[in-house]
Design a protein around this motif. Structure first.
Motif, short mmCIF file in Angstrom:
data_model
loop_
_atom_site.label_atom_id
_atom_site.label_comp_id
_atom_site.label_asym_id
_atom_site.label_seq_id
_atom_site.Cartn_x
_atom_site.Cartn_y
_atom_site.Cartn_z
N ARG A 1 1.84 2.61 -3.91
CA ARG A 1 1.01 3.81 -4.08
C ARG A 1 1.90 5.04 -4.30
O ARG A 1 1.55 5.96 -5.00
CB ARG A 1 0.17 3.99 -2.81
N CYS A 2 3.07 5.05 -3.66
CA CYS A 2 3.93 6.24 -3.72
C CYS A 2 4.96 6.18 -4.83
O CYS A 2 5.58 7.20 -5.13
CB CYS A 2 4.65 6.42 -2.38
N GLN B 1 1.19 11.68 0.07
CA GLN B 1 0.41 10.63 -0.60
C GLN B 1 -0.16 9.63 0.40
O GLN B 1 -1.36 9.40 0.44
CB GLN B 1 1.33 9.91 -1.59
N SER B 2 0.71 9.06 1.21
CA SER B 2 0.30 7.92 2.04
C SER B 2 -0.04 8.35 3.47
O SER B 2 -1.00 7.82 4.06
CB SER B 2 1.46 6.92 2.06
N ILE C 1 5.87 10.99 0.32
CA ILE C 1 5.14 9.87 0.96
C ILE C 1 4.14 10.41 1.99
O ILE C 1 3.02 9.91 2.11
CB ILE C 1 6.10 8.85 1.62
N ARG D 1 1.94 -0.55 9.41
CA ARG D 1 2.32 0.61 8.58
C ARG D 1 3.61 1.25 9.07
O ARG D 1 4.40 1.73 8.27
CB ARG D 1 1.18 1.64 8.59
N GLU E 1 0.82 -1.22 0.00
CA GLU E 1 0.00 0.00 0.00
C GLU E 1 0.86 1.27 0.00
O GLU E 1 0.62 2.19 -0.78
CB GLU E 1 -0.93 0.03 1.22
N THR E 2 1.86 1.29 0.87
CA THR E 2 2.70 2.50 0.95
C THR E 2 3.65 2.58 -0.25
O THR E 2 3.72 3.61 -0.92
CB THR E 2 3.53 2.50 2.25
#
Lengths: 258, 256
Positions: free
Chosen positions: A50-51, A107-108, A104, A143, A46-47
């Motif tokens: 996505r980034c 975005q995340s 990051i 996370r 996910e991190t």
């Protein structure tokens, strides 16, 4: 005035203590979870994934701009051959870790703060507690641990693409010899520079993701408004605090590393 | 009365306001007890204190004569003590109905994945949700979401299920079916139910006991029939405002 200053200082110290306890609780909670590898993989996916596009794009354009700016500065001193060294060291030591962390966070980190804020308002976090599931370990822990992996890797990608961007503008557009450019990169960059960049990236990762998670998770306590406005405030503050903390931490770490 | 859940002198305050000011409550095993009272009087706070989601300032909560300090303790072979069904269901949007129901078993029990799947499938079948197992909460109707939330609350075989306004936002027909569902599953799964509800008099149909919370204390506790005979003027006023006529035939408890 002194009383007010004292109160503000105490509040900041208390808040820092709370954030540290929160982050530690989440990481400790993660190691008490079941199926840790699967949760960690999902968080990295996910991190990291996505980034990746935004980090790659910003890395490329940062390298392109640095190639241009440094070329026109160095050429005044007849030192354009040092372009590769200047671009690579600036990126690896400073700009790579800092800009990657800021990307990051945007975005995340903001997404995580909003998601946790909504989960708090929707009582999903309370629901986990009633199921005997540690919400910190379940929602935040993976996370934070993932950030230790993703930030350095994304920083490395940013650095590589940035150095390539410097080559594009310096060598392809402005005719600096490509052999000289790459040779200077190879000769100048030491393992200590790379290591320092990765250490920074990992520290930025833990700090920023902890702040973002803390703001979202505690939306009900920390935001001035309840509901949607509270979530919005939490994610905004998460991004602002994280971004400022990256710059402050960068200065402190650089002071120790140099 | 043999108390299964015994609450004594429970206090909870926010700022200077004591929302709970010495609540005493006895809930017998296998019963359905409904807490009624005005909005904001502290009914949900009481449930959250019982579920340990809020720390009480004073007082004791005993389950089967044992002082409780944690919400649930799910272990293999034994059920959880408490489960909580939230007003807005609190389902995880990114998980399917199956995964939502399986979540407490996967994360807080020692059951194998095969056992988790078997128990979850049985629960889905009992709740008539087998066809919607792969649907996400956003793809389910209001009533189906309630059933998924109930399934998640019951999957750990809790001894007590706390229902916080389980019919909020539902139309009268669906409200009735949710109450029927609670009564039906209470018999099938043999749990003790503690409800908070504003649906007067409908909720009395499934209630064995009614507790009226007012001014931080339980000021009436008894069966719906006894409620009908009570002469407390403040209670009468509250019930009248809640459109409850004292001669209402619904309190006969025939649905149960």
């Amino acid at each position: 005035m002194i009383r007010s200053l004292g109160h503000s200082t105490l509040t900041i110290v208390f808040e820092l203590g709370e954030i540290s306890t929160f982050g530690w609780g989440a990481i400790r909670g993660f190691f008490g979870q079941r199926k840790r590898l699967s949760k960690l993989t999902q968080a990295i996916h996910e991190t990291g994934l996505r980034c990746f596009p935004i980090v790659a794009t910003v890395g490329l354009f940062t390298g392109l701009v640095m190639g241009l700016q440094l070329y026109y500065t160095l050429v005044k001193f007849g030192a354009e051959s040092a372009l590769g060294a200047a671009v690579s060291l600036s990126l690896i030591r400073e700009l790579g870790p800092v800009l990657t962390a800021l990307m990051i966070v945007g975005q995340s980190g903001s997404a995580m703060a909003s998601e946790l804020g909504i989960q708090r308002n929707d009582e999903q976090i309370d629901a986990l507690q009633t199921m005997s599931v540690d919400p910190l370990g379940f929602l935040v822990g993976p996370r934070l641990v993932a950030s230790l992996v993703c930030f350095p890797i994304l920083t490395a990608i940013f650095d590589l693409i940035g150095i390539f961007g410097g080559y594009l503008s310096g060598s392809v557009l402005l005719n600096v010899d490509s052999g000289v450019y790459w040779n200077r990169v190879y000769e100048t960059v030491a393992w200590a520079d790379v290591q320092g960049g990765y250490i920074k990236a990992a520290i930025f990762g833990v700090i920023t993701m902890t702040i973002c998670a803390y703001r979202g998770y505690n939306t009900h306590r920390k935001a001035s408004y309840p509901g949607v406005r509270g979530v919005s405030e939490s994610s905004t503050r998460a991004v602002v605090w994280s971004s400022v903390s990256v710059l402050v931490a960068d200065y402190l770490i650089t002071s120790f590393l140099i | 009365m043999d108390s299964f859940l015994k609450i004594r002198g429970l206090k909870k305050h926010f700022a200077q306001n004591y929302v709970l000011d010495g609540v005493d409550l006895d809930v017998s095993a296998g019963s359905v007890t409904t807490i009624i009272g005005k909005s904001g009087i502290g009914k949900s706070v009481l449930l959250k204190c019982i579920a340990n989601l809020l720390d009480a300032d004073a007082g004791t909560i005993e389950l089967n004569n044992e002082l409780i300090s944690r919400t649930v303790n799910v272990t293999q072979g034994s059920g959880a003590d408490f489960s909580y069904m939230f007003q807005n269901n609190a389902l995880f949007d990114s998980l399917t109905a199956f995964d939502n129901i399986a979540l407490p078993l996967r994360e807080a029990s020692n059951l194998s994945e095969a056992e988790v799947r078997e128990r979850t499938n049985n629960m889905l079948s009992n709740l008539e949700l087998s066809d919607s197992a792969k649907n996400f909460p956003g793809e389910l109707s209001g009533g189906m979401k309630k059933r998924v939330a109930l399934g998640r609350a019951l999957i750990t075989e809790p001894r007590i299920v706390l229902f916080d306004e389980p019919t909020t936002g539902l139309d009268p027909e669906r409200k009735f079916s949710v109450f029927e569902m609670i009564a039906d599953y209470r018999k099938r799964f043999d749990f003790t139910a503690l409800l908070v509800s504003h649906d007067i008099p409908e909720v009395f149909e499934i209630s064995d006991q009614v507790a009226w919370l007012d001014g931080g204390k339980i000021k009436f506790f008894g069966s719906p029939r006894e409620l009908n005979l009570d002469t407390n003027s403040a209670l009468s006023e509250f019930l009248n405002k809640a459109n409850y006529g004292r001669s209402n035939s619904l309190i006969n408890g025939t649905v149960k």
